[in-house]
Scaffold this motif. Sequence first.
Motif, PDB file in Angstrom:
ATOM      1  N   LEU A  20     -10.259  -0.311   2.978  1.00 11.27           N
ATOM      2  CA  LEU A  20      -9.097   0.891   2.879  1.00 11.27           C
ATOM      3  C   LEU A  20      -9.972   2.216   2.302  1.00 11.27           C
ATOM      4  O   LEU A  20     -10.806   1.878   1.407  1.00 11.27           O
ATOM      5  CB  LEU A  20      -8.080   0.324   2.035  1.00 11.27           C
ATOM      6  CG  LEU A  20      -7.271  -0.643   2.652  1.00 11.27           C
ATOM      7  CD1 LEU A  20      -6.262  -1.317   1.583  1.00 11.27           C
ATOM      8  CD2 LEU A  20      -6.386   0.040   3.845  1.00 11.27           C
ATOM      9  N   LEU A  34       0.828  -1.120   0.068  1.00 10.16           N
ATOM     10  CA  LEU A  34       0.120   0.049  -0.065  1.00 10.16           C
ATOM     11  C   LEU A  34       1.016   1.371  -0.021  1.00 10.16           C
ATOM     12  O   LEU A  34       1.676   1.562   0.931  1.00 10.16           O
ATOM     13  CB  LEU A  34      -0.669  -0.223   1.298  1.00 10.16           C
ATOM     14  CG  LEU A  34      -2.146   0.720   1.416  1.00 10.16           C
ATOM     15  CD1 LEU A  34      -3.090   0.196   0.498  1.00 10.16           C
ATOM     16  CD2 LEU A  34      -2.593   0.531   2.845  1.00 10.16           C
ATOM     17  N   ASP A  90      -8.208  -5.790   0.784  1.00  8.50           N
ATOM     18  CA  ASP A  90      -9.483  -5.747   1.470  1.00  8.50           C
ATOM     19  C   ASP A  90     -10.096  -7.141   1.477  1.00  8.50           C
ATOM     20  O   ASP A  90     -10.770  -7.526   2.310  1.00  8.50           O
ATOM     21  CB  ASP A  90     -10.470  -4.617   0.674  1.00  8.50           C
ATOM     22  CG  ASP A  90      -9.991  -3.177   0.885  1.00  8.50           C
ATOM     23  OD1 ASP A  90      -9.404  -3.123   1.906  1.00  8.50           O
ATOM     24  OD2 ASP A  90     -10.691  -2.518  -0.142  1.00  8.50           O
ATOM     25  N   ILE A  98      -5.094  -3.043  -3.480  1.00  7.34           N
ATOM     26  CA  ILE A  98      -6.058  -2.402  -2.496  1.00  7.34           C
ATOM     27  C   ILE A  98      -7.431  -3.526  -2.473  1.00  7.34           C
ATOM     28  O   ILE A  98      -7.644  -3.763  -1.290  1.00  7.34           O
ATOM     29  CB  ILE A  98      -6.632  -1.232  -2.929  1.00  7.34           C
ATOM     30  CG1 ILE A  98      -5.219  -0.188  -2.713  1.00  7.34           C
ATOM     31  CG2 ILE A  98      -7.703  -0.774  -2.164  1.00  7.34           C
ATOM     32  CD1 ILE A  98      -5.582   1.191  -2.462  1.00  7.34           C
ATOM     33  N   TYR A 106      -8.144   1.527  12.318  1.00  7.03           N
ATOM     34  CA  TYR A 106      -8.183   0.456  11.124  1.00  7.03           C
ATOM     35  C   TYR A 106      -8.099  -0.841  11.688  1.00  7.03           C
ATOM     36  O   TYR A 106      -8.722  -1.780  11.328  1.00  7.03           O
ATOM     37  CB  TYR A 106      -7.259   1.055  10.136  1.00  7.03           C
ATOM     38  CG  TYR A 106      -7.500  -0.054   8.877  1.00  7.03           C
ATOM     39  CD1 TYR A 106      -8.409   0.221   8.111  1.00  7.03           C
ATOM     40  CD2 TYR A 106      -6.166  -0.650   8.608  1.00  7.03           C
ATOM     41  CE1 TYR A 106      -8.368  -0.758   6.926  1.00  7.03           C
ATOM     42  CE2 TYR A 106      -6.089  -1.603   7.588  1.00  7.03           C
ATOM     43  CZ  TYR A 106      -7.374  -1.646   6.550  1.00  7.03           C
ATOM     44  OH  TYR A 106      -7.493  -2.212   5.560  1.00  7.03           O
TER      45      TYR A 106
END
Lengths: 653, 214
Positions: free
Chosen positions: B69, B39, B58, B54, B134
Amino acid sequence: MKKIYYVIGGLLGATLLYMGCNQAAGPNTSGALASSAAEKVYVAPGEQDEFYAFLSGGYSGNLTVYGLPSGRMFKEIPVFSQFPTSGYGYSEETKPMLNTSFGFVPWDDLHHPDISQTNGELDGRWVFVNGNNTPRIARISLETFETEEIIEIPNSGGNHSSAFITENTEYVIAGTRFAVPVPQRDMPINEYKGNFKGALSFISVDPETGRLDLKFQVLMPGFNYDLSHPGRGKSHGWHFFSTYNTEEANTLMEVNSSQNDKDFIAAINWKKIEEYVNNGGGEKMATNYAHNIYSHETHTGTSTMKKEVVTVDPTKVPDAVFFLPTPKSPHGCDVDPSGEYIIGSGKLSADLTVHSFTKMLAAIEGKKFDGEAYGIPILSFDDVMAGIVKSGGLGPLHTEFDARGNAYTTFFISSEVVKWRLETWDVVDRKPTFYSVGHLMIPGGNSRKPFGKYVVAMNKITKDRYLPTGPEMEHSAQIYDISGEKMELIYDFPTHGEPHYAAGCPAELLASKSKKIYRLDENKHPYAVTNPSEARVERNGNEVHVYMSTIRSHFTPDNIEGIKVGDKVYFHITNHEQDFDVPHGFSIIGQNTSELLIMPGQTKTSVWEPKQVGVWPFYCTDFCSALHQEMQGYVRVSPANSNIDLSWSLGGE
Amino acid sequence: MKKASVLMMIGSALLLGLFVFPLWNIELGAPQYPEPLGLNIHIDGLQGQSEFDIQNIDGLNHYIGMKTLPKPEDMWEFTVFPIVIGGMAAIGILIGLLGFVDKLGPSWFFGWFVVMTILGILGMYDFNAWMVDYGTNLDPNAIMKLQNPDGTPMSYKPPLLGHKKMLNFDAYSYPRLGAYLMFIGMCLTLFAGYIGGKTSTKTTKSLTKKMATT
Ligand SMILES: [Cu+2]
């Protein structure tokens, strides 16, 4: 007591002598330790092989991909046979690939792979293979390692002297093994002689797309055309075919077609014939053959029937076709990297016959003919012969080359590989194969630039020396290290189907180009859903189309109701993963085809015709995540006359 | 002072590199991911190290209940950070320019450096707070609920800097080219303040000398 000293002394002396010899001969003698062979083939976990080898699967109809030197099998590529592992030939998208003028033919006998070339060197774009039984040529992409195109060959029977490509991939050659009536008709078999024809097909290859097009067929006398090879370098523009049954026998062939002391190698100047055809020469003949193309954008194959072919009578093109007498039912017909030598292996003889291209041209120039066959000039043996390799073996079949002026020939009857020098014709080494060997392969060994580090010898008869597995077993192949003066057998490995022939190239030519996923945003399949919100079920009469998506670890939708007995249900499944090596499978109880394996970004379709009322499960067949087992769903099937509305859901919504 | 002003301008201009290059990178590797997932954190949004990273991160994270994200519109930071960085670069260049024509002294260079340092620390604080949220604020319906040996729910917060082992994954968190350019730029402005100060004391000294002699 003294005696013992003498014995020990003698043993020591013998040992020293042996060691001395061994050292003098260097590390490549047959006395080299087994551990050094192990080191040569060992590719440690996480490391990669130096070469790709594409081995024909023979009667499996498929092509297998191996690594060299490890002998590890990486993939089986379905070409001419249905393949339940992926649904090839079962899914609606791939069924058209197996269409022919005989209808759907879900099997073939795949014999000779050849990798595309530019200027006589491997370029690693495509590999071409032949189907022997229902004459076909397939083109396989070396980006996706999938079959992209199959073209049927009309007027042929037993597409054996095939698929060999010219040095800029101008043409793929498909010579018929069996002579047949052209066009096919009802006639007495014993009137074969003089009536049957041998069609040699020249299929052009589009340099950009690789698309195949049957440009012309040369209708040769009714011999059997066994193997072939393109000229290269100075002989570029010519193609050579070995023949047998120049007797034109039609029964008890093992005896009747082995009567002539010499058969022929047919030399065809295809550039001349191409020019003749480009200038309007040849005859258009009505015919019927299938041309199947698979698109990696729509993930779908289409089949078109072609109705016409240009045929050429070789006697109408001056100085284009000649016969080179070659003893004795030659099989291999191999051209060395320089293009000068054409090696004919008489499979019933002990010797190899080497023809000289330069001498051949001189003989043609001087019109030194030794008669003719059906109007085609026969050159005199002594005028074209460059040398004879007195091999001492029996049953030579096939020759390939390294880059150092050596040739390697397999001997079927005496089961060995013989290494000899071009131009001196001296045998320099011979090593037994432990099976009855057919073809051999050196990566690039039939190009202008061989990578002469390994030779792979392929077994023709299902014998092996592994653990027994009953009467039926896999074939075998052997790898020899040929980097030294002497060959060294370094590995035995089982192969799938019959490893009839192979093609190999350096891994670096392909590895970086290999596709890992299909991009979902490039998916142009008419039934694809690129977002789970587009998933739906639509009825059109008794046809029901399910637009389904998959992602770890569920199908969308996973409950479907309103399907009736007698419906034809099309499951169009799009895999929404964009991650390497995350295929999802699809299978449903009562499916009369196979499962599907859908690669990331791809769409595939399975047809299901429910015959029984009930609630029937479907599930993912490819272990995709920790929750793979939960990747499932149900289809409710109601009686044919029920009026339950079509509905579908995921998570009860 | 001229040399110092030029350095000040170059230094603050280097901040603009953040509009092109990533500030930070978090990489997740594991034996079954020979090509690690990664990332890149830019000041205006997140980008996969490879195109589909990404989506794939996820995809993995949904098993443990992590949020997907954030898109640029999901976080105010991705709007504010470009303004702050652009503004600070512009102000820095302006200060340098005014220094060049002797309108401002080197104390302005130091002042700019101090403000930028405070903003940087606030940025890091905010970044860390986001990662805490997160990595720990997980969906209660998550398929997998993993606990630490002491019974507390496992946190998946990536390290702020350096390496951390998370299950079978090795998480690496390091600054990238944008951050390095910013760092070099800030060092230059500090240096500019320093040599600017030195030359201006020299001129003051020589001035006083001159005045004394007259
Ligand atoms: Cu699955």
